[in-house]
Design a protein around this motif. Structure first.
Motif, PDB file in Angstrom:
ATOM      1  N   SER A 196     -14.097  15.098  18.660  1.00 36.83           N
ATOM      2  CA  SER A 196     -14.876  14.233  17.767  1.00 36.83           C
ATOM      3  C   SER A 196     -14.127  12.958  17.446  1.00 36.83           C
ATOM      4  CB  SER A 196     -15.215  14.998  16.478  1.00 36.83           C
ATOM      5  OG  SER A 196     -14.074  15.142  15.641  1.00 36.83           O
ATOM      6  N   MET A 197     -12.838  13.088  17.183  1.00 32.98           N
ATOM      7  CA  MET A 197     -12.008  11.912  16.888  1.00 32.98           C
ATOM      8  C   MET A 197     -11.896  11.012  18.106  1.00 32.98           C
ATOM      9  SD  MET A 197      -8.033  12.014  15.641  1.00 32.98           S
ATOM     10  CE  MET A 197      -7.493  12.731  17.187  1.00 32.98           C
ATOM     11  N   ASN A 234     -15.179   1.504  24.525  1.00 33.19           N
ATOM     12  CA  ASN A 234     -16.617   1.490  24.811  1.00 33.19           C
ATOM     13  C   ASN A 234     -17.159   2.888  24.541  1.00 33.19           C
ATOM     14  OD1 ASN A 234     -16.355  -1.169  25.669  1.00 33.19           O
ATOM     15  ND2 ASN A 234     -16.103  -0.599  27.813  1.00 33.19           N
ATOM     16  N   LYS A 235     -17.956   3.018  23.507  1.00 34.21           N
ATOM     17  CA  LYS A 235     -18.367   4.331  23.039  1.00 34.21           C
ATOM     18  C   LYS A 235     -19.641   4.784  23.746  1.00 34.21           C
ATOM     19  CE  LYS A 235     -16.332   3.123  18.600  1.00 34.21           C
ATOM     20  NZ  LYS A 235     -15.006   3.547  19.040  1.00 34.21           N
ATOM     21  N   VAL A 236     -19.706   6.084  23.982  1.00 36.87           N
ATOM     22  CA  VAL A 236     -20.857   6.676  24.661  1.00 36.87           C
ATOM     23  C   VAL A 236     -21.911   7.085  23.656  1.00 36.87           C
ATOM     24  CG1 VAL A 236     -21.601   8.484  26.249  1.00 36.87           C
ATOM     25  CG2 VAL A 236     -19.293   7.538  26.435  1.00 36.87           C
ATOM     26  N   MET A 237     -21.525   7.938  22.756  1.00 41.75           N
ATOM     27  CA  MET A 237     -22.384   8.401  21.663  1.00 41.75           C
ATOM     28  C   MET A 237     -21.475   8.863  20.544  1.00 41.75           C
ATOM     29  SD  MET A 237     -23.616  12.218  22.923  1.00 41.75           S
ATOM     30  CE  MET A 237     -24.343  11.672  24.458  1.00 41.75           C
ATOM     31  N   SER A 238     -22.032   9.084  19.396  1.00 41.00           N
ATOM     32  CA  SER A 238     -21.234   9.573  18.279  1.00 41.00           C
ATOM     33  C   SER A 238     -21.069  11.082  18.388  1.00 41.00           C
ATOM     34  CB  SER A 238     -21.901   9.217  16.946  1.00 41.00           C
ATOM     35  OG  SER A 238     -23.110   9.950  16.788  1.00 41.00           O
ATOM     36  N   TRP A 239     -20.083  11.604  17.659  1.00 36.52           N
ATOM     37  CA  TRP A 239     -19.886  13.048  17.634  1.00 36.52           C
ATOM     38  C   TRP A 239     -21.113  13.751  17.051  1.00 36.52           C
ATOM     39  CZ3 TRP A 239     -17.536  17.090  19.440  1.00 36.52           C
ATOM     40  CH2 TRP A 239     -17.541  18.291  18.727  1.00 36.52           C
ATOM     41  N   ALA A 240     -21.718  13.155  16.038  1.00 36.49           N
ATOM     42  CA  ALA A 240     -22.901  13.770  15.430  1.00 36.49           C
ATOM     43  C   ALA A 240     -24.023  13.905  16.455  1.00 36.49           C
ATOM     44  CB  ALA A 240     -23.364  12.948  14.228  1.00 36.49           C
ATOM     45  N   GLU A 241     -24.218  12.870  17.268  1.00 29.73           N
ATOM     46  CA  GLU A 241     -25.263  12.938  18.297  1.00 29.73           C
ATOM     47  C   GLU A 241     -24.927  13.983  19.354  1.00 29.73           C
ATOM     48  OE1 GLU A 241     -26.853   8.310  18.302  1.00 29.73           O
ATOM     49  OE2 GLU A 241     -25.007   8.832  19.372  1.00 29.73           O
ATOM     50  N   LYS A 300     -20.552  17.726  10.994  1.00 23.27           N
ATOM     51  CA  LYS A 300     -20.631  16.699  12.038  1.00 23.27           C
ATOM     52  C   LYS A 300     -20.652  15.292  11.454  1.00 23.27           C
ATOM     53  CE  LYS A 300     -25.693  16.786  12.156  1.00 23.27           C
ATOM     54  NZ  LYS A 300     -26.881  17.274  12.869  1.00 23.27           N
ATOM     55  N   HIS A 301     -21.046  15.153  10.187  1.00 21.96           N
ATOM     56  CA  HIS A 301     -21.103  13.832   9.557  1.00 21.96           C
ATOM     57  C   HIS A 301     -19.745  13.389   9.001  1.00 21.96           C
ATOM     58  CE1 HIS A 301     -25.435  14.028   9.906  1.00 21.96           C
ATOM     59  NE2 HIS A 301     -25.459  15.157   9.243  1.00 21.96           N
TER      60      HIS A 301
END
Length: 533
Positions: free
Chosen positions: A277-278, A286-293, A328-329
Motif C-alpha cells: 500500500s505504501m 507515476n501512479k497506477v491506482m490507489s491502494w483503496a482502489e 484501506k483509507h
C-alpha cells in the motif's frame, strides 16, 4: 500381426508418471512415514479425490520453463545493454525495488523451502507432486527477481544485500515472521496460509500493482519478470483453491480448523501487504491506482465472490475483513509517516509528497486524507524547510505484525493481538478482545521472539512493561500528552549481541493539530547524527 502400442493421451501419461509411481508401504506404518499428516487434526479419508492443478509431468515442466527462461534473459540482456535504468520515470522509483528485493524476494525462497518440506509430509502422491512443482516455481521466482533487479545494483546503492536486510531490519520482520511461522506450522496449515490465504486471496494485491507500477515507470526488466511469472502464479492460485476445497470435502470436522486458519492468515497477510500500500501510494512517481482502489477490486470484489462460493462448505469470510476494509483509507498514509520518521533505520529513502501528489491523494481518499494526513505532511514539510527534519527514536509497535500503532483507531490494531499469542502480557494490555488463543492453539511452535533487544525499534507496551529485563518499554500518559522512554540494560544471558542501552526520559509537547495525526518532534539535540538523506 503385431499391433502398435496405442499412444497415451495426456491424462494417462500424467497418471503413469506421477501417481502411479507411488506405492503402498508394506513393512512400515504410514503414520511413521508421514508423522505430521495427523498433527493438526485434519482428517483425510481419500487422497485419490485430489484434483491435480498443474497437470504437468516433470519433463514437460522443464521444457515449458526453459522456453520462458530463454525469452526472459534475452530481455534482461537487452535491458542492460541499452542502459534501461536511464528510462525509469524518476530515481525515487528505485526505492520500490529496494523494498521488493528485501521484503518480497526472500519470501519466494522461503516458500521454496516450505513446499519442499511439506511435500514430504503428505501420503497422497498428487499433493506431493503439486508441492514439488510449486517449490521449483518459487525457487525460480526468487532467482529471476534478483536477476531482473541486478542491473540496478550497478548504478544505485542499497540493492546489494536484500537477504541480509531481510534478517535484520525491524520492519522486515513482518514478512519474515509470516513465512517463518507458516513453515513452522503443520503441513495443512502451511498450504492454507501460503497456497490459499496468500497465493489465492491476496497475491493479486502484490503482483498486479507492482508489475503495473513498473510498466508505468519504465522498468521493463521487472515488467518482463512479471509476465514470465504470471502463468506460474495462475497455477499457484489453482492449487490454493484446490487445497482448501479438498480439505473441506474430506470431513466435516476440518471446517472449524480451516476457518481458524483463514481468520489468522488473512489478517497477517493483510498486514504484510501494507508494505505494498505504501509503495503504490507514495513510492511510484507515476501512479497506477490507489491502494483503496486495488483493495476494492482485488479483495472486496474478487474475495467476496470467493467466500460466497465457499459458503456451501460452511466457510464464512475472514473474521476481521471489515477492519481491513475500513483500514484501506488509512493504511498507506500511516505507514509512510512512520517510515518518514524512522528512515534512519530502513533500507530506502522517504520524503514528503509534493503538492500535486497530495492533491491526487485527496481525490483518491476524500474522507480521510485532507482531514488527517495533509496537515501532518504540511507540518513536517515546514519543519524540514526550517532545518528540523523530523527523526524519531521510539516506536510503539504491534507485537504480532510489527506495524506502528500510535495513529491507528483502536479497532484497526486489536485483531493482531486477538489472533496473536496468548502468553504475552502485552496482548492482554493492548487489546480488549478475548480470542487471543487462536494462533498459539493452532501453531506448534513460533520462531518469533517478542521483546528481543535485537529488534530495538519494535518492542513496546502501553502503560506496562513486558517482564523481560532486556526489552524496551514505552509508557504513555494520554492526559498529560507526555511520552517517557526507557531503554533498559540487557541481562547477561539474553542471546543478544546489542550493547547495553542507557536510560533516558523526555517529555514532548504536541503541536496544535489532531493528536491522532502527528508524532511530536523531538527536542533539539535529540535527533540522530545521520540527519542527511
Amino acid at each position: 500381426m503385431v499391433s502398435k502400442n496405442k499412444k497415451l493421451n495426456l491424462k494417462d501419461k500424467y497418471q503413469y508418471l506421477t501417481r502411479d509411481m507411488a506405492w503402498e508401504p508394506t513393512y512400515q506404518d504410514k503414520k511413521d512415514i508421514f508423522p505430521e499428516e495427523d498433527f493438526e487434526g485434519i482428517k483425510i479419508t481419500d487422497w485419490s479425490q485430489w484434483e491435480d492443478p498443474f497437470r504437468l509431468t516433470m519433463d514437460a515442466y522443464w521444457k515449458y520453463q526453459a522456453e520462458k527462461e530463454k525469452k526472459l534473459y534475452a530481455i534482461f540482456d537487452a535491458f542492460a545493454q541499452n542502459n534501461g535504468h536511464q528510462n525509469i520515470s524518476d530515481a525515487r522509483y528505485v526505492n520500490a525495488l529496494k523494498l521488493f528485493i528485501s521484503g518480497i524476494s526472500p519470501l519466494e525462497h522461503a516458500a521454496f523451502q516450505g513446499y519442499s518440506k511439506v511435500g514430504r509430509q503428505f501420503s497422497g502422491a498428487g499433493a506431493r507432486v503439486a508441492c514439488q512443482m510449486q517449490a521449483i516455481d518459487e525457487l525460480r521466482h526468487s532467482q529471476t527477481q534478483q536477476h531482473a533487479m541486478s542491473h540496478y545494483n550497478k548504478h544505485f546503492n542499497g540493492l546489494h544485500d536484500g537477504a541480509h536486510m531481510h534478517d535484520r531490519v525491524w520492519f522486515l520482520s513482518v514478512p519474515k515472521s509470516f513465512f517463518d511461522d507458516a513453515r513452522s506450522a503443520g503441513p495443512f496449515e502451511f498450504l492454507t496460509a501460503i497456497s490459499f490465504s496468500f497465493e489465492y486471496v491476496l497475491t493479486n494485491l502484490l503482483f498486479v500493482p507492482f508489475m503495473s507500477g513498473a510498466a508505468y515507470n519504465g522498468d521493463m526488466a521487472t515488467v518482463t519478470f512479471g509476465f514470465s511469472a504470471q502463468s506460474d502464479e495462475a497455477r499457484h492460485m489453482t492449487l490454493g483453491l484446490e487445497v482448501i476445497k479438498f480439505i473441506l470435502e474430506q470431513h466435516e470436522d476440518n471446517v472449524p480448523i480451516v476457518q481458524r486458519w483463514i481468520d489468522k492468515w488473512f489478517w497477517r497477510g493483510f498486514r504484510l501487504l501494507s508494505l505494498v500500500s505504501m509503495m503504490m501510494d507514495y513510492m511510484l512517481p507515476n501512479k497506477v491506482m490507489s491502494w483503496a482502489e486495488a483493495w476494492e477490486v482485488y479483495y472486496e470484489q474478487n474475495g467476496g465472490a470467493l467466500f460466497k462460493d465457499l459458503e456451501r462448505y460452511g466457510i464464512r469470510p475472514p473474521k476481521y475483513q471489515d477492519v481491513a476494509n475500513d483500514a484501506k483509507h488509512h493504511l498507506s498514509h500511516q505507514l509512510w509517516t512512520t517510515f518518514y520518521q524512522y528512515c534512519q533505520a530502513t533500507n530506502f529513502h522517504t520524503w514528503i509528497p509534493e503538492k500535486e501528489e497530495m492533491d491526487w491523494m485527496s481525490e483518491k481518499y476524500p474522507d480521510t486524507f485532507d482531514k488527517y494526513y495533509r496537515p501532518r505532511y504540511e507540518y513536517l514539510a515546514k519543519e524540514a524547510a526550517a532545518g528540523r527534519r523530523f527523526y524519531n527514536n521510539t516506536l510503539r509497535s504491534c507485537a504480532k505484525c510489527v506495524r506502528s500503532r500510535p495513529f491507528s483507531p483502536r479497532k484497526m490494531t486489536q485483531p493482531c493481538s486477538a489472533i496473536g499469542r496468548s502468553n504475552t502480557r502485552a496482548n492482554a494490555i493492548t487489546s480488549a478482545l478475548t480470542a487471543a488463543a487462536t494462533s498459539s492453539s493452532t501453531s506448534r511452535r513460533s520462531t518469533y521472539r517478542p521483546g528481543c533487544r535485537c529488534t530495538r525499534f519494535t518492542r513496546a507496551t502501553v502503560k506496562a512493561r513486558i517482564s523481560r529485563p532486556w526489552c524496551r518499554s514505552i509508557t504513555t500518559s494520554t492526559s498529560a500528552r507526555t511520552i517517557s522512554t526507557t531503554l533498559d540494560r540487557p541481562t547477561k544471558n539474553t542471546g543478544c549481541r546489542s550493547k547495553a542501552g542507557s536510560l533516558r526520559t523526555r517529555t514532548r509537547t504536541p503541536p496544535d493539530i489532531d493528536s491522532g495525526v502527528a508524532r511530536w518532534p523531538p527536542a533539539p539535540g535529540n535527533t540522530p547524527h545521520n540527519t542527511t538523506r
